[in-house]
Scaffold this motif. Structure first.
Motif, PDB file in Angstrom:
ATOM      1  N   HIS A 107      88.433  72.227  87.472  1.00 30.47           N
ATOM      2  CA  HIS A 107      89.846  72.506  87.245  1.00 30.47           C
ATOM      3  C   HIS A 107      90.346  71.619  86.108  1.00 30.47           C
ATOM      4  N   LEU A 108      90.800  72.230  85.031  1.00 33.99           N
ATOM      5  CA  LEU A 108      91.370  71.480  83.917  1.00 33.99           C
ATOM      6  C   LEU A 108      92.891  71.446  84.074  1.00 33.99           C
ATOM      7  N   VAL A 109      93.452  70.247  84.074  1.00 32.96           N
ATOM      8  CA  VAL A 109      94.893  70.085  84.265  1.00 32.96           C
ATOM      9  C   VAL A 109      95.413  69.087  83.236  1.00 32.96           C
ATOM     10  N   GLY A 110      96.748  69.028  83.099  1.00 28.30           N
ATOM     11  CA  GLY A 110      97.360  68.046  82.218  1.00 28.30           C
ATOM     12  C   GLY A 110      97.825  68.641  80.903  1.00 28.30           C
ATOM     13  N   ARG A 111      97.958  67.763  79.881  1.00 28.38           N
ATOM     14  CA  ARG A 111      98.459  68.171  78.571  1.00 28.38           C
ATOM     15  C   ARG A 111      97.629  67.551  77.461  1.00 28.38           C
ATOM     16  N   ASN A 112      97.414  68.332  76.417  1.00 28.32           N
ATOM     17  CA  ASN A 112      96.715  67.839  75.234  1.00 28.32           C
ATOM     18  C   ASN A 112      97.435  68.399  74.007  1.00 28.32           C
ATOM     19  N   LYS A 113      98.118  67.526  73.263  1.00 29.93           N
ATOM     20  CA  LYS A 113      98.865  67.963  72.091  1.00 29.93           C
ATOM     21  C   LYS A 113      98.020  67.768  70.837  1.00 29.93           C
ATOM     22  N   HIS A 114      98.136  68.732  69.930  1.00 30.13           N
ATOM     23  CA  HIS A 114      97.438  68.657  68.643  1.00 30.13           C
ATOM     24  C   HIS A 114      95.936  68.449  68.827  1.00 30.13           C
ATOM     25  N   GLY A 115      95.367  69.144  69.803  1.00 32.11           N
ATOM     26  CA  GLY A 115      93.945  68.980  70.060  1.00 32.11           C
ATOM     27  C   GLY A 115      93.304  70.294  70.454  1.00 32.11           C
ATOM     28  N   SER A 116      92.095  70.202  70.986  1.00 29.85           N
ATOM     29  CA  SER A 116      91.344  71.392  71.374  1.00 29.85           C
ATOM     30  C   SER A 116      90.516  71.110  72.624  1.00 29.85           C
ATOM     31  N   VAL A 117      90.218  72.187  73.345  1.00 30.87           N
ATOM     32  CA  VAL A 117      89.334  72.120  74.512  1.00 30.87           C
ATOM     33  C   VAL A 117      88.340  73.272  74.380  1.00 30.87           C
ATOM     34  N   THR A 118      87.039  72.950  74.450  1.00 34.78           N
ATOM     35  CA  THR A 118      85.997  73.939  74.214  1.00 34.78           C
ATOM     36  C   THR A 118      84.905  73.808  75.271  1.00 34.78           C
ATOM     37  N   THR A 119      84.329  74.945  75.662  1.00 34.61           N
ATOM     38  CA  THR A 119      83.175  74.930  76.562  1.00 34.61           C
ATOM     39  C   THR A 119      81.927  75.344  75.798  1.00 34.61           C
ATOM     40  N   VAL A 120      80.826  74.657  76.117  1.00 29.95           N
ATOM     41  CA  VAL A 120      79.515  74.994  75.554  1.00 29.95           C
ATOM     42  C   VAL A 120      78.562  75.159  76.721  1.00 29.95           C
ATOM     43  N   TRP A 121      77.901  76.323  76.798  1.00 29.62           N
ATOM     44  CA  TRP A 121      77.070  76.619  77.959  1.00 29.62           C
ATOM     45  C   TRP A 121      75.603  76.404  77.669  1.00 29.62           C
ATOM     46  N   ASP A 122      74.933  75.728  78.585  1.00 30.64           N
ATOM     47  CA  ASP A 122      73.493  75.525  78.512  1.00 30.64           C
ATOM     48  C   ASP A 122      72.797  76.823  78.904  1.00 30.64           C
ATOM     49  N   ALA A 123      71.685  77.113  78.262  1.00 30.03           N
ATOM     50  CA  ALA A 123      70.911  78.307  78.600  1.00 30.03           C
ATOM     51  C   ALA A 123      70.283  78.131  79.972  1.00 30.03           C
ATOM     52  N   PRO A 124      70.142  79.237  80.776  1.00 28.25           N
ATOM     53  CA  PRO A 124      69.560  79.122  82.111  1.00 28.25           C
ATOM     54  C   PRO A 124      68.200  78.449  82.108  1.00 28.25           C
ATOM     55  N   GLY A 125      67.348  78.764  81.148  1.00 36.32           N
ATOM     56  CA  GLY A 125      66.029  78.160  81.092  1.00 36.32           C
ATOM     57  C   GLY A 125      66.098  76.672  80.879  1.00 36.32           C
ATOM     58  N   GLU A 126      67.050  76.227  80.048  1.00 36.12           N
ATOM     59  CA  GLU A 126      67.196  74.798  79.806  1.00 36.12           C
ATOM     60  C   GLU A 126      67.618  74.068  81.064  1.00 36.12           C
ATOM     61  N   ALA A 127      68.544  74.670  81.837  1.00 36.43           N
ATOM     62  CA  ALA A 127      69.016  74.033  83.071  1.00 36.43           C
ATOM     63  C   ALA A 127      67.868  73.898  84.070  1.00 36.43           C
ATOM     64  N   GLU A 128      66.999  74.951  84.165  1.00 39.12           N
ATOM     65  CA  GLU A 128      65.895  74.890  85.106  1.00 39.12           C
ATOM     66  C   GLU A 128      64.896  73.812  84.713  1.00 39.12           C
ATOM     67  N   ARG A 129      64.639  73.694  83.392  1.00 40.89           N
ATOM     68  CA  ARG A 129      63.697  72.679  82.950  1.00 40.89           C
ATOM     69  C   ARG A 129      64.229  71.286  83.220  1.00 40.89           C
ATOM     70  N   SER A 130      65.564  71.104  83.067  1.00 36.63           N
ATOM     71  CA  SER A 130      66.171  69.798  83.354  1.00 36.63           C
ATOM     72  C   SER A 130      66.026  69.459  84.822  1.00 36.63           C
ATOM     73  N   SER A 131      66.220  70.460  85.707  1.00 42.21           N
ATOM     74  CA  SER A 131      66.100  70.221  87.139  1.00 42.21           C
ATOM     75  C   SER A 131      64.678  69.846  87.501  1.00 42.21           C
ATOM     76  N   ASP A 132      63.692  70.559  86.894  1.00 45.02           N
ATOM     77  CA  ASP A 132      62.293  70.263  87.195  1.00 45.02           C
ATOM     78  C   ASP A 132      61.934  68.855  86.745  1.00 45.02           C
ATOM     79  N   THR A 133      62.483  68.434  85.623  1.00 46.13           N
ATOM     80  CA  THR A 133      62.154  67.126  85.080  1.00 46.13           C
ATOM     81  C   THR A 133      62.699  66.005  85.935  1.00 46.13           C
ATOM     82  N   THR A 134      63.901  66.213  86.500  1.00 45.33           N
ATOM     83  CA  THR A 134      64.569  65.146  87.246  1.00 45.33           C
ATOM     84  C   THR A 134      64.312  65.223  88.741  1.00 45.33           C
ATOM     85  N   ALA A 135      63.570  66.252  89.179  1.00 45.58           N
ATOM     86  CA  ALA A 135      63.320  66.409  90.623  1.00 45.58           C
ATOM     87  C   ALA A 135      62.415  65.301  91.142  1.00 45.58           C
TER      88      ALA A 135
END
Length: 207
Positions: A179-207
């Motif tokens: 949940h994003l809340v609050g105020r941000n003046k003169h700025g930006s908010v952006t989302t960057v999504w990890d690829a599904p394969g990358e997320a799975e490899r990260s989980s395998d590495t840290t398991a």
């Protein structure tokens, strides 16, 4: 009847928990394990439920097959629960990445900063994260993994931009609602999504 108080606390259910139960019920209707009347009745009970104890019976007879996504009776956080974390910074970069523990609420009181919050390998302590942005001139970037959902309805950005995109529609169960809340003046908010394969490899590495 015993009047002694229970040693187990009553755990409150969130909107995300109720949504997961309804998704399981919807899958059960699709594959014929529930009829329409049963589905409607259980959905009403799910929407009215306020605790995990009330939600659990609604899917107790539906979680044996792989098609359903079970709801645990008691959530087990991956790390110790931290209620709130405050980050203060002026005119500098702010970055959180790797295996950092997410609080329930992350407060950014920053001015003219580049803020990068990489959640792709973060340790979850609950089903939701509140990110409160209070500042000016901040470029906030959220790096997210499949299963994360972003709600920016309570975020106000003036004289700036908001680029919130949906994650990949690959059937990944919801793991974290942000949940994003609050105020941000003169700025930006952006989302960057990890690829599904990358997320799975990260989980395998840290398991």
């Amino acid at each position: 009847m015993s009047t002694e108080p229970s040693s187990q606390p009553v755990l409150r259910a969130s909107d995300a928990d109720r949504d997961r139960v309804i998704d399981t019920l919807r899958s059960a209707v699709t594959d014929g394990r529930l009829d329409a009347a049963e589905y409607d009745e259980r959905v009403e009970q799910a929407l009215a439920a306020r605790t995990f104890e009330a939600l659990a019976p609604l899917t107790a007879d539906l979680v044996a097959t792989g098609a359903a996504r079970p709801l645990p009776a008691v959530p087990a956080p991956a790390g110790p629960v931290v209620e709130s974390v405050l980050i203060r910074e002026k005119h500098g970069p702010v970055r959180r990445e790797g295996r950092w523990t997410l609080p329930h609420r992350l407060v950014l009181r920053t001015l003219w900063c580049t803020v990068t919050l990489d959640l792709t390998r973060a340790v979850l302590t609950g089903p939701e994260l509140i990110v409160e942005i209070q500042g000016r001139g901040n470029g906030v970037v959220l790096m997210l993994a499949p299963g994360m959902v972003v709600d920016a309805n309570e975020l106000s950005v003036r004289h700036g931009s908001v680029a919130i995109t949906n994650g990949p529609d690959d059937g990944t169960p919801e793991t974290l609602r942000i949940h994003l809340v609050g105020r941000n003046k003169h700025g930006s908010v952006t989302t960057v999504w990890d690829a599904p394969g990358e997320a799975e490899r990260s989980s395998d590495t840290t398991a």
